[in-house]
Structure formats: C-alpha cells, structure tokens
Design an enzyme around this catalytic site. Structure first.
Site, PDB file in Angstrom:
ATOM      1  CG  HIS A  64      -8.818 -55.284  52.728  1.00 26.11           C
ATOM      2  ND1 HIS A  64      -8.094 -53.846  53.066  1.00 26.11           N
ATOM      3  CD2 HIS A  64     -10.204 -54.926  52.321  1.00 26.11           C
ATOM      4  CE1 HIS A  64      -9.095 -52.961  52.612  1.00 26.11           C
ATOM      5  NE2 HIS A  64     -10.136 -53.418  52.544  1.00 26.11           N
ATOM      6  CD  GLU A 234     -16.204 -50.145  50.418  1.00 26.14           C
ATOM      7  OE1 GLU A 234     -16.222 -51.036  51.439  1.00 26.14           O
ATOM      8  OE2 GLU A 234     -15.194 -49.732  50.236  1.00 26.14           O
TER       9      GLU A 234
HETATM   10 ZN   LIG Z   1     -12.042 -52.605  52.067  1.00 25.26          ZN
END
Ligand SMILES: [Zn+2]
Length: 269
Positions: A64, A234
């Site tokens: 991001h 993650e």
């Molecule tokens: Zn992400």
C-alpha cells in the site's frame, strides 16, 4: 468510517469485491509520527555475528501507500494480473486506533532493509516514501524482476475479522506460462520466513488462513507477475486487538524486522 480494503483477506474472485478499495476517507490518520523509518540501533553488542549477504539482491515491497486513500481513481484503475483484472493498488487496513497498514509496512520494511544492508545485501524498496500513491501491483512485481532479486518479500498486515489471529505467508500459486520457474524457490523462501518469523516474534500461526501459516494464491499480481522468488507475509491481523497491540509497538516491529532478515538470510545462505 473509511472503507478499507481487507488487505490479503478478501480474495474475492470478481473484480470490485473486497479488493477494489473504496478510498473514501480523507487521507486517513497519519499514524506513523516521527518521520517514518525511524530505526533503532542494531542488536546488542556481542550478539551473534550476522552472515554475509554480499552480492545478494533483495527487493522489499512495503504494501500500500499513504497517499492511496486520497487518490481513489488512480488507485482503483484496473490492471491485468493474468488471472483477473483488479485494482492497481489498495488502501490497506488499519487498527481500531487508526494505525494504518501502509505506515506499518513502511516502518517494518525500512527496519528490515537496514539490517540486510548491514550484512552486505543490495536492498531495493518498491516505494520511496509513505506519502505517495501506488505503485500498482504490476509495477511492484516488475521492480523485483528488473533488479533480478535473489529474493523478494511483500510486507502486509491483514484486515480480517476480530478473533482471526496470527500471521501467514502467501506463496505464489502456479500461473502457467508466467511464474512457473519461481514456484519451488518461493516455497523454500516461504518456509524459511515462516520459521524465522514464528521463532523470532512468537506470533502464532494464523487461525484463519492457510495450513501452518502457509497459504497459496493465484490472484495476487505481485506473485503472478514475478519472475523472481517471492512471497507475501501478513504479519498479523490489525483488526484483532491482541495482534494490533503487537503490530503497533515499535519494539515489536524491530523484532519483526530481525525475524524477516533472519528468514531471508536463511534462504539466501
Ligand atoms: Zn495489505
């Protein structure tokens, strides 16, 4: 409430389901104060000498970007990731107290890069700041390819429902004619990172994705388009209060960086 993309969590098969992040908030909270990549000192004197990474090229992709939320049309532009067309990039998620995923990935990536550089590696980040837009997921893959990365890692934190906890690695699923050559090495990279992260941070394996913290996906442009060994991590679930507390703690993020550097080093040496 800003509509935030559920990071890697939403693997909807149709374009515009979970992943087409509606960047409706006014830029989101600037959670990372203090100028971004504030990196604390190296490990304590007398710690185990680090192994040499001379000649190795590592591409780290901080997921991001801080400017994405304010540039919806640019970010939601559809790009071809072979198995589907999806948004160029997404806003990512954030903790309930407003610590944004893009700030987390930026901080962790810079901390990790500093360690790897100290071991002699050439490290390339896919973005140069935490205030810009994108780049698109296609470009994020291309940067690893162009630099002939010996290993590439995309850093994320998830936005799964509360109660979903722990970390997981995402390895590339086979997309014939595209990422065939990286499947086996990416598997090894994923295993090395899983073990190092689990040992180094104490984070539990995900209780909601993958098997023993290893997931395989073919809907991510960053993996479908990579010609170099690559995985995503993650690091935890930002929507879970327990995980969020850890991910929001700079000392824990340094632990994360050391674990990621260890995993990359294990794979490369
Ligand atoms: Zn992400």
């Amino acid at each position: 409430m800003p509509a935030l993309a559920a990071c890697g969590f939403a693997s909807g098969s149709s374009v515009g389901s979970g992943e087409a992040a509606a960047a409706s908030s006014g830029g989101g909270p600037a959670a990372s104060t203090g100028g971004g990549p504030a990196v604390s000192a190296e490990g304590p004197a007398g710690s185990v000498p680090r192994r040499s990474l001379d000649g190795k090229v590592i591409v780290i992709d901080p997921g991001h970007n801080g400017g994405n939320a304010a540039h919806a049309s640019e970010v939601n532009r559809l790009v071809n990731v072979i198995t589907e067309r999806k948004a160029c990039d997404t806003t990512g998620t954030e903790t309930r107290s407003g610590y944004a995923e893009h700030a987390f990935t930026w901080d962790v990536s810079n901390r990790t890069a500093k360690i790897l550089k100290s071991q002699g590696a050439k490290v390339v980040l896919t973005r140069g700041n935490d205030t810009g837009v994108g780049p698109c997921v296609t470009e994020r893959a291309a940067i690893g390819n162009k630099n002939k990365a010996d290993a590439a890692l995309s850093v994320h934190a998830d936005g799964a429902p509360k109660g979903d906890r722990g970390f997981h690695i995402i390895e590339p699923g086979l997309v014939k004619g595209h990422n065939d050559k990286i499947i086996s090495d990416s598997r090894k990279l994923g295993l090395a990172l899983r073990d190092a992260y689990h040992t180094g941070t104490g984070m539990p394996f995900s209780n909601y994705r993958g098997t023993k913290a290893l997931d395989v996906r073919d809907d991510l442009g960053g993996l479908n388009l990579s010609t170099r060994p690559k995985v995503f991590i993650e690091c935890g679930n930002m929507q879970d209060p327990g995980d969020a507390a850890k991910l929001s703690d700079p000392e824990f993020r340094q632990k994360i960086a050391e674990a990621l550097a260890d995993g990359l080093t294990d794979y490369l040496t």
